[in-house]
Design a protein around this motif. Sequence first.
Motif, short mmCIF file in Angstrom:
data_model
loop_
_atom_site.label_atom_id
_atom_site.label_comp_id
_atom_site.label_asym_id
_atom_site.label_seq_id
_atom_site.Cartn_x
_atom_site.Cartn_y
_atom_site.Cartn_z
N ASP A 12 0.83 -1.21 0.00
CA ASP A 12 0.00 0.00 0.00
C ASP A 12 0.86 1.26 0.00
O ASP A 12 0.57 2.22 -0.71
CB ASP A 12 -0.96 0.00 1.19
N ASP A 16 0.90 4.06 -2.93
CA ASP A 16 0.61 5.45 -2.54
C ASP A 16 1.84 6.36 -2.69
O ASP A 16 1.77 7.54 -2.36
CB ASP A 16 0.12 5.51 -1.09
N LEU A 44 -4.14 -5.66 -5.59
CA LEU A 44 -4.38 -4.58 -4.64
C LEU A 44 -4.69 -3.28 -5.39
O LEU A 44 -5.62 -2.55 -5.04
CB LEU A 44 -3.16 -4.39 -3.73
N LYS A 45 -3.94 -3.03 -6.45
CA LYS A 45 -4.17 -1.83 -7.25
C LYS A 45 -5.56 -1.87 -7.90
O LYS A 45 -6.27 -0.87 -7.93
CB LYS A 45 -3.08 -1.69 -8.32
N ILE A 48 -8.24 -1.18 -5.23
CA ILE A 48 -8.29 0.25 -4.91
C ILE A 48 -9.01 1.01 -6.01
O ILE A 48 -9.87 1.86 -5.74
CB ILE A 48 -6.87 0.80 -4.67
#
Length: 82
Positions: A12, A16, A44-45, A48
């Motif tokens: 993360d 970020d 994960l991307k 998001i």
Amino acid sequence: MLNCREITENADRYLDKEMGFLERLQMRLHLMMCRHCTRYVEQLKATIAMLRDLRLEQPAEESRERLVEVLRGDGGRPPLRY
């Protein structure tokens, strides 16, 4: 070099852009060699991005199905780049 556990714990921060140059370089080196961690970061991307794109009026079941499609890689979107 970072290990897989460190990659997942810091993915993360990587996405970020909260890492310094050296730590980011270590992440990229590991991701170039480890397809499992690369897939994890891509998922994960995608998660998001999907959560960001959700619209309140969209039914929850439809949103869930779209997220599953993206995570499986058959969502019709181009491959994710990081």
